[in-house]
Design an enzyme around this catalytic site. Sequence first.
Site, short mmCIF file in Angstrom:
data_model
loop_
_atom_site.label_atom_id
_atom_site.label_comp_id
_atom_site.label_asym_id
_atom_site.label_seq_id
_atom_site.Cartn_x
_atom_site.Cartn_y
_atom_site.Cartn_z
N CYS A 30 0.80 -1.23 0.00
CA CYS A 30 0.00 0.00 0.00
C CYS A 30 0.83 1.27 0.00
O CYS A 30 0.77 2.05 -0.95
CB CYS A 30 -0.95 0.00 1.20
SG CYS A 30 -2.24 -1.26 1.11
N LYS A 63 3.19 2.15 -3.09
CA LYS A 63 2.39 2.34 -4.30
C LYS A 63 1.52 3.58 -4.20
O LYS A 63 1.42 4.39 -5.14
CB LYS A 63 1.54 1.10 -4.55
CG LYS A 63 0.55 1.22 -5.69
CD LYS A 63 -0.22 -0.08 -5.88
CE LYS A 63 -1.21 -0.36 -4.80
NZ LYS A 63 -2.44 0.49 -4.88
#
EC number: 1.1.1.22
Length: 442
Positions: free
Chosen positions: A263, A266
């Site tokens: 998470c 990105k």
Amino acid sequence: MKITVIGAGYVGLVTAACFAELGNHVLCAKKTEKNLENLKKGISPIFEPGLEEILQRNIDENRLHFTTNIKDAFNFSDVIFVCVGTPQSETGEADLSQVEEVSREVAQNMDGYKLIIEKSTVPVNTHNWIEKTIMRYRSDAVDFDVASNPEFLREGSAVMDFMNPDRIVVGVKSEKARSIFEELYKPLTEQGIQIIFVSPASAELIKHASNSFLAMKISYINMIGDLCEKVGVDIKSVAEGIGSDMRIGNQFFDAGIGYGGSCFPKDVKAFIKIGENHGLDFKLLKATEDINFKCRENFLEKIENILWINKNKNIVIWGLAFKANTDDIREAPSMDIIKRLSNKGANLKLYDPQASKNFQKYFPEAESITYFNDKYEAVKQADALIILTDWEEFKEADLKLVKDLMRIPIIIDGRNIYNKEDIKDFEYYGVGRNRFDRLEIS
């Protein structure tokens, strides 16, 4: 209620299982047959505390089913959660091809009103593209709504986060969609959990902004840790003193070797790109990325300054996952650190409670790399123990036994999991911890 979940990855699987646990009938659809039979038996392809128990219970009670028949899934219910991947593209933007594919298939197969809900993390205003796609491809003028309901699930505590969230963020345009969400989340709101209703664009933005802020907070305390190490102060006491301020808080405020996972890396890159696409330079988030990468470099330099790395050195690594309570190694600091140590010829002995199988896909067992099923076996005749993941079992390890098993009692702790009294018999190095002290908070 009946609910359709498209995607059986991390978010989709947790979403499907937890909605079933709340008493709904859920059909979870995936594109391929991979893992399908195991899923139907309640066997999870990922390690997440509590998930497999919920899967098995709700399958046994006939509330949760899995399929690869997308058309059946779309027409199973009026509520469709889109939980497909939005991986990072070469430009740093989120790749929305899977979202577009689902939108097109919804348009071609829906037989009545549908509420299509973005659960995947997507750039702001993606809901507009979903609406346009459905309008372009639908065969009949069937009514529908598109909403955003971002997930805030932490790997390692995702089930708890779903069932006991800080808040539920929902982006809707119509009263009909709002009423469906109110019914959907009634079991949680009856416990006092708040639904924050906003526009779909606001909900999309809240997700990216939240993750980027938390990443920034981690990089901030790591920056302060660098200063602590230079001036001879313990970052633990400084972080406690800062984090005790209620305006700041102590969550995501532990200095170490930086963030990883699927998470934060990105989402920060995607948010920077969103800013660029609107003519904005998110310098603060670029600095966040730079600091995070530098954490790994600094830790590697620390290791190299402490140890004479060669093939005769037995270096033990405890922890391969990017964080505790998961088997996820995506963007894990361990990947870069072990690659560099291996290239320098170190004899590496690796242990992780859950992530070794995933790690071996990238670093197969070889002459210089050995995997262990027991942490104490791994430290036998070790010249140094390096800790890269803050698993609870490492915090509770018998350090007297560890010292007795090691050839040289050196600990290099990338997660600062030990206190002064724990490691008095070791040559110990943490992050931002040249000297131990404690700031007493009155």
